[in-house]
Design an enzyme around this catalytic site. Structure first.
Site, PDB file in Angstrom:
ATOM      1  N   CYS A  46      -5.939  -4.366  22.626  1.00 38.69           N
ATOM      2  CA  CYS A  46      -4.872  -4.694  21.664  1.00 38.69           C
ATOM      3  C   CYS A  46      -4.783  -6.203  21.447  1.00 38.69           C
ATOM      4  O   CYS A  46      -4.550  -6.670  20.324  1.00 38.69           O
ATOM      5  CB  CYS A  46      -3.516  -4.218  22.162  1.00 38.69           C
ATOM      6  SG  CYS A  46      -3.417  -2.452  22.345  1.00 38.69           S
ATOM      7  N   ASP A 139       3.407   1.365  -4.781  1.00 41.55           N
ATOM      8  CA  ASP A 139       4.331   2.488  -5.027  1.00 41.55           C
ATOM      9  C   ASP A 139       4.851   3.090  -3.708  1.00 41.55           C
ATOM     10  O   ASP A 139       5.530   4.106  -3.711  1.00 41.55           O
ATOM     11  CB  ASP A 139       3.640   3.573  -5.869  1.00 41.55           C
ATOM     12  CG  ASP A 139       2.364   4.101  -5.211  1.00 41.55           C
ATOM     13  OD1 ASP A 139       2.021   3.644  -4.088  1.00 41.55           O
ATOM     14  OD2 ASP A 139       1.709   4.974  -5.797  1.00 41.55           O
TER      15      ASP A 139
END
Ligand code: BEZ
Length: 224
Positions: A46, A139
């Site tokens: 990570c 959108d």
């Protein structure tokens, strides 16, 4: 079954982040967005991923893509981890990355978004978050979803390449072929008739002959 499918609207969740409390739709605004999850703070893979994501932040910004990460620890842990990530990148060990990290310590959001990896668990046997990539359009609908297990780090160059394809194909009637890179030829989508394609792509259409005689491999230069 929790999770998100292509075309689903992003949930308008509220969350605490390293940039303060956000509402996801307000955070996205009219931009594209990438939400990428991480199994845990202070973990090696990570750390390398977030370091790379931080370095590539100007590239995402150039493409009008807002970045946000998620990990199942607290804001306080995230801020301390950011110092390590900046140091890993060879920078001042500050608490600021160029994007916020969502704190999902109780895993509520990870469950809602279908992000948990059942095979990777913490010392208490609780599942960790998988490496999910969600890309949302302006959108707020999901345009791409990729799910990596916790043990496989992502390739952020590939994620940028995918953003380029998503943004091109959102506005032009083309699809990008295998291993496509910007500025190389693209393919005319199968549903577009030849006569319309000729009008839409004045740079020309090049068809590859095939044993079937079907002219479905239609290339055109990367439209501007
Ligand atoms: C890592 O980030 O290194 C990691 C996290 C959870 C499981 C495996 C690897």
């Amino acid at each position: 079954m929790p999770g998100l499918l292509l075309g689903d609207e992003a949930p308008n969740f509220e969350a605490d982040t390293t940039y303060g409390r956000i509402r996801f739709h307000d955070f996205l605004g009219d931009s594209w967005g990438i939400l990428f999850s991480h199994p845990r703070d202070f973990t090696p893979v990570c750390t390398t991923e977030l370091g790379r994501a931080a370095k590539l932040a100007p590239e995402f910004s150039k493409r009008n893509v807002k970045m946000i990460a998620l990990s199942i620890d607290s804001v306080q842990d995230h801020l301390a981890w950011c110092k390590d990530i900046n140091a890993y990148n060879g920078n001042e060990p500050t608490e600021k990355l160029p994007f916020p990290i969502i704190a999902d310590a109780n895993r509520e959001l990870s469950v809602q978004l279908g992000m948990l990896d059942p095979d990777e668990r913490d010392k208490d046997g609780m599942p960790l978050t998988a490496r999910v990539v969600f890309i949302f359009g302006p959108d707020k609908k999901l345009k791409l979803s990729v799910l990596y297990p916790a043990t496989t780090g992502r390739n952020f160059d590939e994620i940028l390449r995918v953003v380029d394809s998503l943004q091109l194909t959102a506005y032009k009637k083309v699809a990008t072929p295998v291993d496509w890179k910007p500025d190389t030829s693209v393919m005319v989508i199968p549903s577009l008739p030849d006569d319309e394609a000729k009008k839409l792509f004045p740079a020309g259409i090049f068809t590859k002959e095939l044993p079937s005689g079907k002219k479905y491999l239609r290339y055109t230069p990367h439209p501007k």
